[in-house]
Write an enzyme that holds these catalytic residues in place. Sequence first.
Site, PDB file in Angstrom:
ATOM      1  N   GLU A  47       0.836  -1.212   0.000  1.00 10.42           N
ATOM      2  CA  GLU A  47       0.000   0.000   0.000  1.00 10.42           C
ATOM      3  C   GLU A  47       0.862   1.250   0.000  1.00 10.42           C
ATOM      4  OE1 GLU A  47      -3.185  -0.272  -1.201  1.00 10.42           O
ATOM      5  OE2 GLU A  47      -3.363  -1.703   0.435  1.00 10.42           O
ATOM      6  N   HIS A  48       0.523   2.182  -0.884  1.00  5.04           N
ATOM      7  CA  HIS A  48       1.241   3.452  -1.032  1.00  5.04           C
ATOM      8  C   HIS A  48       2.684   3.231  -1.472  1.00  5.04           C
ATOM      9  CE1 HIS A  48      -1.968   6.094   0.448  1.00  5.04           C
ATOM     10  NE2 HIS A  48      -2.254   5.110   1.289  1.00  5.04           N
ATOM     11  N   SER A  81     -25.033   5.859 -17.317  1.00 13.14           N
ATOM     12  CA  SER A  81     -24.720   4.863 -16.282  1.00 13.14           C
ATOM     13  C   SER A  81     -26.011   4.307 -15.708  1.00 13.14           C
ATOM     14  CB  SER A  81     -23.888   5.493 -15.161  1.00 13.14           C
ATOM     15  OG  SER A  81     -23.818   4.620 -14.048  1.00 13.14           O
ATOM     16  N   ALA A 136     -15.442   2.272  -1.582  1.00 15.27           N
ATOM     17  CA  ALA A 136     -15.015   1.212  -0.666  1.00 15.27           C
ATOM     18  C   ALA A 136     -13.530   0.887  -0.794  1.00 15.27           C
ATOM     19  CB  ALA A 136     -15.841  -0.055  -0.900  1.00 15.27           C
ATOM     20  N   GLY A 137     -12.824   1.592  -1.661  1.00 14.67           N
ATOM     21  CA  GLY A 137     -11.401   1.317  -1.837  1.00 14.67           C
ATOM     22  C   GLY A 137     -11.136   0.091  -2.682  1.00 14.67           C
ATOM     23  N   SER A 139     -11.441   0.184  -6.070  1.00 10.80           N
ATOM     24  CA  SER A 139     -11.069   0.692  -7.395  1.00 10.80           C
ATOM     25  C   SER A 139     -12.197   0.651  -8.406  1.00 10.80           C
ATOM     26  CB  SER A 139      -9.839  -0.050  -7.935  1.00 10.80           C
ATOM     27  OG  SER A 139      -8.724   0.212  -7.137  1.00 10.80           O
ATOM     28  N   SER A 140     -13.359   1.119  -8.021  1.00  7.41           N
ATOM     29  CA  SER A 140     -14.442   1.240  -8.990  1.00  7.41           C
ATOM     30  C   SER A 140     -14.071   2.213 -10.101  1.00  7.41           C
ATOM     31  CB  SER A 140     -15.730   1.697  -8.294  1.00  7.41           C
ATOM     32  OG  SER A 140     -15.533   2.935  -7.607  1.00  7.41           O
ATOM     33  N   SER A 141     -13.307   3.263  -9.769  1.00  9.01           N
ATOM     34  CA  SER A 141     -12.916   4.237 -10.793  1.00  9.01           C
ATOM     35  C   SER A 141     -11.970   3.608 -11.806  1.00  9.01           C
ATOM     36  CB  SER A 141     -12.263   5.464 -10.145  1.00  9.01           C
ATOM     37  OG  SER A 141     -11.113   5.100  -9.398  1.00  9.01           O
ATOM     38  N   ASP A 185      -3.843   0.226  -9.461  1.00 14.60           N
ATOM     39  CA  ASP A 185      -5.256  -0.078  -9.674  1.00 14.60           C
ATOM     40  C   ASP A 185      -5.539  -0.394 -11.133  1.00 14.60           C
ATOM     41  OD1 ASP A 185      -5.463   0.490  -7.015  1.00 14.60           O
ATOM     42  OD2 ASP A 185      -6.528   2.386  -7.272  1.00 14.60           O
TER      43      ASP A 185
END
Length: 396
Positions: A47-48, A81, A136-137, A139-141, A185
């Site tokens: 992470e990061h 959408s 929610a973290g 990675s929907s984007s 991601d």
Amino acid sequence: MIHESAVHPGLGAMSPASPVITAFAETFGGEPEGVWCAPGRVNVIGEHTDYNDGFVLPMALPHGVRVAARRASGALVRVRSLQEPGADVSFRLGAGPGEVTGWPAYVAGVVWSLRQAGHDVGGLELVVDGDVPAGAGLSSSAALECAVASALNDLFALGMERADLALSAQRAENDFVGMPCGVMDQMASIGCQEGHLLFLDTRSMATEHVPFDPSAHGRTLLVIDTRAPHRLVDGEYARRRAACEAAAAALGVRALRDIAVEDLPSVLSRMDGEEQRRRVRHVVTENARVTEVVARLREGDLDGTGPALTASHVSLRDDYEVTVGELDTAVEAALGAGALGARMTGGGFGGCVVSLVPDDRVDAVLDAVRTAFAAEGYAEPRAFAATPSAGAHRVR
């Protein structure tokens, strides 16, 4: 083994292509030229580290975003959408950063990124549908970006490789949307394989697909959605990245990835600020934890990865300071109920916890987390068993 629908009815495998095809006909008339899917991801560890040229170990989820798309004459992109009621949104092909906002910005950003790179992308009609929980973290984007990028790559015969598509999607998020994320991601959404974790060197973009089958060992990779809002564009993520870049410059290295864990004591002694020391310590030790987990998985030592997961959470909590009460509570409760390891996953400041749990302790872990959340007055968490799935692909 738990069933996803039993613990989180809204999180099953991606729905079939028919809803977006039907919606496409209702919105634009006729058939799309194709349907493409890209998954969300959960990061097992690392992470990061991606924006520090480091190592990450994500996997694709069964949940994702589908895009039905068709080329159109003219200089407009029209997109709808199924998760956002209302009419379709239109923007011109030449729209730049700041001209499109909200969820359509992720679509516009991909179009912009590809055109900026010299690719001949024309007018479009798109309908998108997804079941990756927003915020929610997971990675929907990136799933939306990569589904759109995959569609455009095929529709306009761009001939781009997966890594280049991921980098274009990352640029859309960095420079169009304004979120300074690393490339993990997008690479996970584009490049993962079913039944494997993706070991990614974010500097060289070299990848290794590491076999991962917890069920064969009587284990479950349990993802706990704390439902604490996961917001990264508010500046905290950017401040962490800026601190790392400033530290690397002060230490005379290209990126914090270049500091070996055995050199950390001497490196930290040369630094003045305690906050910057903590940021550096997290990144350097996190890279070491990723390589340790990969080594253990190669040896078939799944349970041996648990302590590294927990150590990662402690580092993210104490050194990187990106956890919140819900994340810490979920980790503590899961470990107390028998999880072999647990950590926050994603950028932090909300989102999900990933935990490695013996199959016969899953119910106990879920009960413990729910009880702890109720005691703290938090919203009831959700959970699902994560299975490593395929990256972006055409489904029709």
